[in-house]
Each structure stands twice: as C-alpha cells, then as structure tokens.
Design a protein around this motif. Structure first.
Motif, PDB file in Angstrom:
ATOM      1  N   ILE A 190     -40.346  32.571 -29.168  1.00  0.00           N
ATOM      2  CA  ILE A 190     -39.596  31.604 -29.980  1.00  0.00           C
ATOM      3  C   ILE A 190     -39.871  30.199 -29.462  1.00  0.00           C
ATOM      4  O   ILE A 190     -39.777  29.949 -28.256  1.00  0.00           O
ATOM      5  N   ARG A 191     -40.192  29.298 -30.365  1.00  0.00           N
ATOM      6  CA  ARG A 191     -40.377  27.902 -29.988  1.00  0.00           C
ATOM      7  C   ARG A 191     -39.020  27.190 -29.925  1.00  0.00           C
ATOM      8  O   ARG A 191     -38.122  27.495 -30.697  1.00  0.00           O
ATOM      9  N   VAL A 192     -38.916  26.245 -28.980  1.00  0.00           N
ATOM     10  CA  VAL A 192     -37.721  25.413 -28.867  1.00  0.00           C
ATOM     11  C   VAL A 192     -38.117  23.996 -29.274  1.00  0.00           C
ATOM     12  O   VAL A 192     -38.932  23.353 -28.614  1.00  0.00           O
ATOM     13  N   GLU A 193     -37.550  23.560 -30.384  1.00  0.00           N
ATOM     14  CA  GLU A 193     -37.880  22.260 -30.952  1.00  0.00           C
ATOM     15  C   GLU A 193     -36.716  21.296 -30.729  1.00  0.00           C
ATOM     16  O   GLU A 193     -35.554  21.702 -30.725  1.00  0.00           O
ATOM     17  N   VAL A 194     -37.025  20.024 -30.546  1.00  0.00           N
ATOM     18  CA  VAL A 194     -35.993  18.995 -30.416  1.00  0.00           C
ATOM     19  C   VAL A 194     -36.255  17.919 -31.461  1.00  0.00           C
ATOM     20  O   VAL A 194     -37.399  17.588 -31.759  1.00  0.00           O
ATOM     21  N   GLU A 202     -48.033  25.701 -25.561  1.00  0.00           N
ATOM     22  CA  GLU A 202     -48.571  24.346 -25.662  1.00  0.00           C
ATOM     23  C   GLU A 202     -47.572  23.423 -26.362  1.00  0.00           C
ATOM     24  O   GLU A 202     -46.761  23.853 -27.181  1.00  0.00           O
ATOM     25  N   ILE A 203     -47.635  22.149 -25.992  1.00  0.00           N
ATOM     26  CA  ILE A 203     -46.769  21.152 -26.603  1.00  0.00           C
ATOM     27  C   ILE A 203     -47.222  20.873 -28.037  1.00  0.00           C
ATOM     28  O   ILE A 203     -48.401  20.662 -28.295  1.00  0.00           O
ATOM     29  N   ILE A 204     -46.260  20.899 -28.948  1.00  0.00           N
ATOM     30  CA  ILE A 204     -46.497  20.569 -30.353  1.00  0.00           C
ATOM     31  C   ILE A 204     -45.785  19.250 -30.660  1.00  0.00           C
ATOM     32  O   ILE A 204     -44.606  19.088 -30.330  1.00  0.00           O
ATOM     33  N   ALA A 207     -38.136  14.769 -20.058  1.00  0.00           N
ATOM     34  CA  ALA A 207     -36.885  15.467 -19.746  1.00  0.00           C
ATOM     35  C   ALA A 207     -36.664  16.665 -20.651  1.00  0.00           C
ATOM     36  O   ALA A 207     -36.249  17.739 -20.188  1.00  0.00           O
ATOM     37  N   VAL A 208     -36.933  16.519 -21.945  1.00  0.00           N
ATOM     38  CA  VAL A 208     -36.710  17.656 -22.851  1.00  0.00           C
ATOM     39  C   VAL A 208     -37.742  18.752 -22.598  1.00  0.00           C
ATOM     40  O   VAL A 208     -37.425  19.943 -22.700  1.00  0.00           O
ATOM     41  N   ALA A 209     -38.966  18.365 -22.261  1.00  0.00           N
ATOM     42  CA  ALA A 209     -39.987  19.374 -21.953  1.00  0.00           C
ATOM     43  C   ALA A 209     -39.659  20.104 -20.662  1.00  0.00           C
ATOM     44  O   ALA A 209     -39.833  21.324 -20.559  1.00  0.00           O
ATOM     45  N   ALA A 210     -39.168  19.367 -19.681  1.00  0.00           N
ATOM     46  CA  ALA A 210     -38.781  19.996 -18.413  1.00  0.00           C
ATOM     47  C   ALA A 210     -37.641  20.981 -18.617  1.00  0.00           C
ATOM     48  O   ALA A 210     -37.551  22.003 -17.931  1.00  0.00           O
ATOM     49  N   ALA A 211     -36.754  20.700 -19.591  1.00  0.00           N
ATOM     50  CA  ALA A 211     -35.632  21.594 -19.871  1.00  0.00           C
ATOM     51  C   ALA A 211     -36.055  22.842 -20.636  1.00  0.00           C
ATOM     52  O   ALA A 211     -35.326  23.830 -20.658  1.00  0.00           O
ATOM     53  N   GLY A 212     -37.244  22.795 -21.272  1.00  0.00           N
ATOM     54  CA  GLY A 212     -37.738  23.982 -21.963  1.00  0.00           C
ATOM     55  C   GLY A 212     -38.196  23.777 -23.382  1.00  0.00           C
ATOM     56  O   GLY A 212     -38.646  24.719 -24.039  1.00  0.00           O
ATOM     57  N   ALA A 213     -38.099  22.552 -23.905  1.00  0.00           N
ATOM     58  CA  ALA A 213     -38.591  22.300 -25.261  1.00  0.00           C
ATOM     59  C   ALA A 213     -40.115  22.284 -25.271  1.00  0.00           C
ATOM     60  O   ALA A 213     -40.740  21.773 -24.339  1.00  0.00           O
ATOM     61  N   ASP A 214     -40.706  22.852 -26.316  1.00  0.00           N
ATOM     62  CA  ASP A 214     -42.169  22.851 -26.431  1.00  0.00           C
ATOM     63  C   ASP A 214     -42.643  22.237 -27.743  1.00  0.00           C
ATOM     64  O   ASP A 214     -43.832  22.116 -27.990  1.00  0.00           O
ATOM     65  N   ALA A 235     -46.357  12.305 -21.992  1.00  0.00           N
ATOM     66  CA  ALA A 235     -45.070  12.305 -21.299  1.00  0.00           C
ATOM     67  C   ALA A 235     -44.469  13.710 -21.251  1.00  0.00           C
ATOM     68  O   ALA A 235     -43.950  14.146 -20.214  1.00  0.00           O
ATOM     69  N   ALA A 236     -44.549  14.436 -22.368  1.00  0.00           N
ATOM     70  CA  ALA A 236     -43.998  15.793 -22.413  1.00  0.00           C
ATOM     71  C   ALA A 236     -44.744  16.721 -21.465  1.00  0.00           C
ATOM     72  O   ALA A 236     -44.128  17.511 -20.738  1.00  0.00           O
ATOM     73  N   GLU A 237     -46.055  16.625 -21.467  1.00  0.00           N
ATOM     74  CA  GLU A 237     -46.846  17.482 -20.577  1.00  0.00           C
ATOM     75  C   GLU A 237     -46.572  17.161 -19.121  1.00  0.00           C
ATOM     76  O   GLU A 237     -46.526  18.059 -18.270  1.00  0.00           O
ATOM     77  N   ALA A 238     -46.355  15.883 -18.816  1.00  0.00           N
ATOM     78  CA  ALA A 238     -46.034  15.499 -17.437  1.00  0.00           C
ATOM     79  C   ALA A 238     -44.701  16.090 -17.004  1.00  0.00           C
ATOM     80  O   ALA A 238     -44.512  16.465 -15.846  1.00  0.00           O
TER      81      ALA A 238
END
Length: 245
Positions: free
Chosen positions: A170-174, A4-6, A185-192, A219-222
């Motif tokens: 592992i979570r990927v944070e930006v 899930e997006i944080i 764009a960052v979510a599509a690349a794999g950031a959550d 936006a991230a979920e989209a």
C-alpha cells in the motif's frame, strides 16, 4: 517495504485557462502521476471540476491519473470517474457510511482504490479495510483549498499508518502544503507519494516545473536516508545470522 518516491503534481494549482498544456508541461517536467482534486462544494467548501474535465484532459498524458474525490455521497459517481480515465480513485473515509462497499465498487471497475483521511480522522477508521486498499492519502491540510500551510501534527499519523500497513503493498500519499521544506519529514515518517500543487506550479513553463519537482524529490529522498545515529545503533551486517542456528 521501501518504495520509490512518487511526485504527483495537483492540477488544482495549474492555470485552468490552459489546463491541457499545463498537464503536458508537468509530464515533460518529470511528474510521476497527475493528481486531480475533485471538490463538490458540499463535502468540502469549494467546487473544482468533475468527470467531464477528467475525460477532456486524459489525452494530454499517459501518466497515472490519481483522482481524489472530495465529494459526498461518493458511490453514485465512482463509475463516471472510472470511465473518464481515472487510474486510481480515492474516496474519503468520512464521505459515506459504507467505506468497504465503496472500495469494492472501485475494484470491480478495474481501478486501484485509495482512502483519504482528513486531519481530525484517526487511522483506526481504515483498520478493517486495509486489504482492499492500494493507497492511503493523509490530508496534511483541511481539504477544500490549495495553498494552505502544512499541519505538523499529521507526521505522527503518517508514521502510525506506515506501521499499521506492515508488509502490505500500500502506498502512503500526503497532500496539503507539501514543499521542499517538509518533504524530508513526511518521507522519513513513511510517505512515499507526495502531492504538491503550488510548490510545483511555481514559474512559467516546463523548465521551472522540472526544477520544482526535482527539488521536492531530492528532499524526500534525503529524508529516507538513515541518520548516522540510526546506523550506529543497527547490528553489524550478518550479526543476526550469527544468532540463527
């Protein structure tokens, strides 16, 4: 693994004259975590706050305190931030010679361990410590100041890190310049996990912050929704099973 997006508002962009109130406001507004940027004026060209401030603001929310240590040396201070109330402690791969030892120290204190990479640092720097990491923080600006513009070149790094992680939890944070315009764009690349400062603390109260958080999350979920082209190239449901004896 899809997680899930944080959304983790960075209190670096909050009004420091009423920091406790600001934390309570973003908590009410729907923040998942509270991101605390600690800067020492040495590793990065700015000074923010230390463990005593973390301890003072800890009672204002029960949300996860995501503490990003932009300090060097870092090892002598890990325990102080753990005792102050940090839930996740993230250190920079560039901040010391013994990253594995730093991560072991965080884990020994019962905290989740994160590693951050500056924009010029390749993902290879963390290849041999992946099994000690709970979170990887990709800096999408050069650390030190809030309000900077997003560095597009980091999107490919996010994608490579997501691939390198594999099935590890592992979570990927930006962090850096995250807005509604680049969250997809960052979510599509794999950031959550998205840190946002100025984009969240825009407005005057919790209602404004809630709208800002909701917009970034949407936006991230989209960005994680497969495009029609992607769907059209995927095998039909059950097709892979038909090939299995």
């Amino acid at each position: 693994m899809t997680r899930e997006i944080i959304i983790a508002p960075s209190i670096l962009a909050a009004n420091f004259a009423r920091l406790g109130e600001e934390i309570a406001a973003v908590d009410t507004a729907g923040a998942d975590w509270i991101h605390c940027d600690v800067m020492d004026g040495h590793f990065v060209p700015n000074i923010s706050f230390g463990a005593d401030v973390i301890k003072a603001i800890r009672p204002f929310t029960r949300k996860t305190f995501d503490v990003h240590l932009m300090i060097a040396p870092v090892d002598p201070y890990i325990e102080a931030f753990a005792k102050a109330g940090a839930d996740i402690i993230t250190v920079h791969a560039e901040a010391g010679p013994h990253l594995d030892r730093s991560l072991q120290a965080i884990g020994a204190l019962g905290k989740k361990a994160g590693v951050s990479l500056c924009p010029a640092t390749p993902e290879a720097a963390i290849e041999y410590v992946l099994d000690r990491i709970d979170l990887i923080l990709v800096m999408t600006v050069n650390p030190g100041f809030g309000g900077q513009s997003f560095l597009d070149a980091q999107i490919e790094k996010i994608r490579r890190i997501r691939s390198m992680i594999g099935d590890r939890p592992i979570r990927v944070e930006v962090d850096g310049g995250i807005t509604c315009d680049n969250a997809a764009a960052v979510a599509a690349a794999g950031a959550d996990t998205l840190v946002a400062g100025s984009a969240v603390f825009r407005g005057n109260d919790s209602a404004d912050y809630a709208r800002n958080i909701a917009a970034i999350r949407l936006a991230a979920e989209a960005g994680r929704v497969p495009s029609l082209q992607d769907i059209s190239t995927q095998p039909a449901r059950g097709a892979d099973k038909a090939l299995t004896p």
